[in-house]
Motif scaffolding. Sequence first.
Motif, PDB file in Angstrom:
ATOM      1  N   PHE A  70       7.233  -5.021   0.656  1.00 38.31           N
ATOM      2  CA  PHE A  70       7.336  -5.899  -0.504  1.00 38.31           C
ATOM      3  C   PHE A  70       8.466  -5.437  -1.417  1.00 38.31           C
ATOM      4  O   PHE A  70       9.328  -6.219  -1.821  1.00 38.31           O
ATOM      5  CB  PHE A  70       6.020  -5.921  -1.275  1.00 38.31           C
ATOM      6  N   TYR A  71       8.480  -4.153  -1.751  1.00 35.39           N
ATOM      7  CA  TYR A  71       9.510  -3.637  -2.651  1.00 35.39           C
ATOM      8  C   TYR A  71      10.876  -3.591  -1.973  1.00 35.39           C
ATOM      9  O   TYR A  71      11.912  -3.730  -2.635  1.00 35.39           O
ATOM     10  CB  TYR A  71       9.118  -2.257  -3.171  1.00 35.39           C
ATOM     11  N   ALA A  73      11.982  -5.875   0.156  1.00 36.08           N
ATOM     12  CA  ALA A  73      12.490  -7.243   0.048  1.00 36.08           C
ATOM     13  C   ALA A  73      12.942  -7.542  -1.381  1.00 36.08           C
ATOM     14  O   ALA A  73      13.967  -8.192  -1.603  1.00 36.08           O
ATOM     15  CB  ALA A  73      11.414  -8.227   0.490  1.00 36.08           C
ATOM     16  N   LEU A  74      12.158  -7.076  -2.347  1.00 34.80           N
ATOM     17  CA  LEU A  74      12.471  -7.316  -3.753  1.00 34.80           C
ATOM     18  C   LEU A  74      13.786  -6.663  -4.148  1.00 34.80           C
ATOM     19  O   LEU A  74      14.669  -7.294  -4.748  1.00 34.80           O
ATOM     20  CB  LEU A  74      11.324  -6.772  -4.613  1.00 34.80           C
ATOM     21  N   ASP A 143       6.324  -7.418 -10.641  1.00 31.56           N
ATOM     22  CA  ASP A 143       5.106  -7.107  -9.906  1.00 31.56           C
ATOM     23  C   ASP A 143       3.883  -7.022 -10.814  1.00 31.56           C
ATOM     24  O   ASP A 143       2.920  -7.759 -10.643  1.00 31.56           O
ATOM     25  CB  ASP A 143       5.264  -5.812  -9.105  1.00 31.56           C
ATOM     26  N   THR A 155       3.932 -12.877  -9.974  1.00 30.78           N
ATOM     27  CA  THR A 155       3.051 -13.902  -9.434  1.00 30.78           C
ATOM     28  C   THR A 155       1.985 -14.305 -10.444  1.00 30.78           C
ATOM     29  O   THR A 155       1.472 -13.466 -11.178  1.00 30.78           O
ATOM     30  CB  THR A 155       2.361 -13.372  -8.156  1.00 30.78           C
ATOM     31  N   ASP A 277      -0.791 -11.560  -1.155  1.00 36.28           N
ATOM     32  CA  ASP A 277       0.609 -11.083  -1.169  1.00 36.28           C
ATOM     33  C   ASP A 277       1.435 -11.622  -0.008  1.00 36.28           C
ATOM     34  O   ASP A 277       2.636 -11.715  -0.106  1.00 36.28           O
ATOM     35  CB  ASP A 277       0.741  -9.551  -1.153  1.00 36.28           C
ATOM     36  N   HIS A 279       1.932  -9.917   2.803  1.00 35.34           N
ATOM     37  CA  HIS A 279       2.682  -8.731   3.222  1.00 35.34           C
ATOM     38  C   HIS A 279       3.440  -9.072   4.508  1.00 35.34           C
ATOM     39  O   HIS A 279       2.900  -9.758   5.388  1.00 35.34           O
ATOM     40  CB  HIS A 279       1.690  -7.594   3.462  1.00 35.34           C
ATOM     41  N   GLN A 294       3.265 -14.218  -2.102  1.00 38.58           N
ATOM     42  CA  GLN A 294       4.149 -14.000  -3.236  1.00 38.58           C
ATOM     43  C   GLN A 294       5.573 -14.340  -2.797  1.00 38.58           C
ATOM     44  O   GLN A 294       5.971 -14.020  -1.676  1.00 38.58           O
ATOM     45  CB  GLN A 294       4.110 -12.531  -3.684  1.00 38.58           C
ATOM     46  N   TYR A 296       8.770 -13.199  -2.788  1.00 37.55           N
ATOM     47  CA  TYR A 296       9.554 -11.993  -3.060  1.00 37.55           C
ATOM     48  C   TYR A 296      10.979 -12.321  -3.501  1.00 37.55           C
ATOM     49  O   TYR A 296      11.493 -11.782  -4.486  1.00 37.55           O
ATOM     50  CB  TYR A 296       9.653 -11.112  -1.811  1.00 37.55           C
ATOM     51  N   ASN A 297      11.610 -13.217  -2.736  1.00 36.57           N
ATOM     52  CA  ASN A 297      13.017 -13.530  -3.013  1.00 36.57           C
ATOM     53  C   ASN A 297      13.196 -14.136  -4.394  1.00 36.57           C
ATOM     54  O   ASN A 297      14.122 -13.793  -5.124  1.00 36.57           O
ATOM     55  CB  ASN A 297      13.568 -14.478  -1.947  1.00 36.57           C
TER      56      ASN A 297
END
Length: 339
Positions: A70-71, A73-74, A143, A155, A277, A279, A294, A296-297
């Motif tokens: 997740f992080y 991608a963020l 986040d 989110t 999420d 994931h 979520q 992410y992008n």
Amino acid sequence: MEEFSEFVGLSRPTVSKYFQDPDSVRRSTRALIEAALDKSGFRPNMFAVNLNRRRTNILGVIVPNSSDPFYMALTRRIETIANDAGFLAFVLSSHGKPEMEDRAINTCKSMNVAGAIIAPLGVKSHHETFAELGRAIPLVYVDSPLDDSSAFVGTDNRQSFSLIVDYLCRSGNPPCYFGMPEVNTNARTRKQAYIEAMAGFGLPPQIVELPDVATWDFERFGFEETMRILNSGPGFPTKTVLCANDRVAFGVIAAAYQKGLKVGHGDSFDLRVAGHDDHPLSQYACPPITTVAQNYNEIGKMAIELLLQKLGGELPSFMRDEWDDRKLLKSDLKLRASA
């Protein structure tokens, strides 16, 4: 820089101007400098240069775990847009530890960053530290918000839990809630969002009792607590378990498998398990996890654009719109075999 200026045969201000913006010097001058760079191998010390600037082109990014998908991608999204805007995003990880978060904050200060994007651990003792940093430079949280007033992009937990609770209630047994360790504000807001969503159906919330521990090892937490629950009595309050996030759901599913329980949707299965999420690995779990996604992008994009707007100055045309300081994004339901 002085030695390189002599080597190329130009004044230091001209060379410095090139390094700040190559297009700001004449084409012939730029060609001369670039030929000298190839020949000499010289590169300026970016960090030393920025220490001498009143405003730098370095942005700090602090996340709890830089290896978490997740992080990853963020931060990838943040780095790409920052680079397009002429900034360097410098990513630091707190590794889920308050002392490492404190060190990351101090590193941002020492590097004289222009602004920062932070996914905070939520440690109360750090609130004043972040507040002090926020008085010096613009900050945007992602986040999980630090508080109700700071700039935040993330989110909308109420919307996302309403979405998945609605699906679970309509498609089978109402879900009990398997929370996450209270490592940030998501632990509380997601639990409250579940309670509110159940109230919307006129159903009592069923919260799985879990120990008060502060760990970011969510998979192990989900696995060990599920094993404890299954070994100590009748099991979960219902046949449907809604987890605070997909990483907890990984552990729940693994424990259920070890105990011989079949996870999936339908009368032939013993347990339904859902997460939150989306994931990146959730679709490859066995079975794939029903969850809410979520974006992410979009979170990364909005966070860096909001930060760059706070910094002022000339921004690329695609980020000149006005942004609210707090942006909550909606999630999409991902129906898979686990529930």
